[in-house]
Design a protein around this motif. Structure first.
Motif, PDB file in Angstrom:
ATOM      1  N   THR A 167      -8.176   4.492  -2.183  1.00 51.89           N
ATOM      2  CA  THR A 167      -7.801   4.076  -0.829  1.00 51.89           C
ATOM      3  C   THR A 167      -8.365   2.700  -0.512  1.00 51.89           C
ATOM      4  O   THR A 167      -7.682   1.852   0.050  1.00 51.89           O
ATOM      5  N   LYS A 200      -6.382   0.080  -2.335  1.00 52.63           N
ATOM      6  CA  LYS A 200      -5.089  -0.155  -1.698  1.00 52.63           C
ATOM      7  C   LYS A 200      -5.263  -1.002  -0.439  1.00 52.63           C
ATOM      8  O   LYS A 200      -4.498  -1.927  -0.188  1.00 52.63           O
ATOM      9  N   THR A 201      -6.289  -0.684   0.344  1.00 47.91           N
ATOM     10  CA  THR A 201      -6.552  -1.437   1.567  1.00 47.91           C
ATOM     11  C   THR A 201      -6.895  -2.888   1.237  1.00 47.91           C
ATOM     12  O   THR A 201      -6.414  -3.808   1.889  1.00 47.91           O
ATOM     13  N   GLU A 252       0.230 -14.134   2.493  1.00 44.34           N
ATOM     14  CA  GLU A 252       1.467 -14.430   3.217  1.00 44.34           C
ATOM     15  C   GLU A 252       1.197 -15.351   4.401  1.00 44.34           C
ATOM     16  O   GLU A 252       1.952 -16.284   4.664  1.00 44.34           O
ATOM     17  N   ALA A 297      -6.041  -4.587  -1.452  1.00 46.73           N
ATOM     18  CA  ALA A 297      -4.827  -5.240  -1.956  1.00 46.73           C
ATOM     19  C   ALA A 297      -3.892  -5.590  -0.804  1.00 46.73           C
ATOM     20  O   ALA A 297      -3.277  -6.662  -0.800  1.00 46.73           O
ATOM     21  N   GLU A 298      -3.798  -4.716   0.180  1.00 46.78           N
ATOM     22  CA  GLU A 298      -2.940  -4.965   1.343  1.00 46.78           C
ATOM     23  C   GLU A 298      -3.468  -6.143   2.162  1.00 46.78           C
ATOM     24  O   GLU A 298      -2.704  -7.008   2.580  1.00 46.78           O
ATOM     25  N   LEU A 299      -4.778  -6.191   2.394  1.00 48.85           N
ATOM     26  CA  LEU A 299      -5.364  -7.316   3.117  1.00 48.85           C
ATOM     27  C   LEU A 299      -5.135  -8.618   2.360  1.00 48.85           C
ATOM     28  O   LEU A 299      -4.786  -9.635   2.958  1.00 48.85           O
ATOM     29  N   GLU A 300      -5.336  -8.597   1.054  1.00 45.32           N
ATOM     30  CA  GLU A 300      -5.126  -9.794   0.235  1.00 45.32           C
ATOM     31  C   GLU A 300      -3.676 -10.268   0.337  1.00 45.32           C
ATOM     32  O   GLU A 300      -3.412 -11.457   0.466  1.00 45.32           O
ATOM     33  N   ARG A 301      -2.737  -9.327   0.313  1.00 46.99           N
ATOM     34  CA  ARG A 301      -1.319  -9.670   0.410  1.00 46.99           C
ATOM     35  C   ARG A 301      -1.010 -10.288   1.771  1.00 46.99           C
ATOM     36  O   ARG A 301      -0.342 -11.315   1.863  1.00 46.99           O
ATOM     37  N   LYS A 302      -1.518  -9.666   2.833  1.00 42.22           N
ATOM     38  CA  LYS A 302      -1.265 -10.176   4.185  1.00 42.22           C
ATOM     39  C   LYS A 302      -1.855 -11.569   4.370  1.00 42.22           C
ATOM     40  O   LYS A 302      -1.222 -12.446   4.963  1.00 42.22           O
TER      41      LYS A 302
END
Length: 85
Positions: free
Chosen positions: A4, A7-8, A18, A10-15
């Motif tokens: 978890t 995933k969190t 962007e 990776a999501e922060l890095e992606r945001k």
């Protein structure tokens, strides 16, 4: 880290990536964000100190980011006067 947290992160890095990519006047192609919990570390290089500041401020506005640490290096001039100012 558990799945978890991975995933969190990776999501922060992606945001953050962007958000940085959408910055005008900042070449974010050499900036790589790394998330550790709610802290994001920006690594890489930018051309000016203003670009570095814009990157940090932009990363701070991403939902879920509570702290930003800059490990950015400068590749160009630090302070270029902008035209008309």
């Amino acid at each position: 880290m558990n799945a978890t947290a991975d995933k969190t992160a990776a999501e922060l890095e992606r945001k953050v990536s962007e958000r940085l990519a959408g910055l005008p006047d900042v070449d974010a192609s050499h900036i790589e964000p790394h998330a550790e919990g709610t802290k994001v570390i920006l690594e890489g290089s930018v051309d000016t100190v203003f670009s570095a500041r814009k990157a940090v401020l932009s990363a701070e506005t991403v939902d879920g980011v509570h702290d930003v640490e800059s490990h950015l290096t400068l590749t160009g001039s630090k302070d270029r006067p902008s035209a008309g100012h």
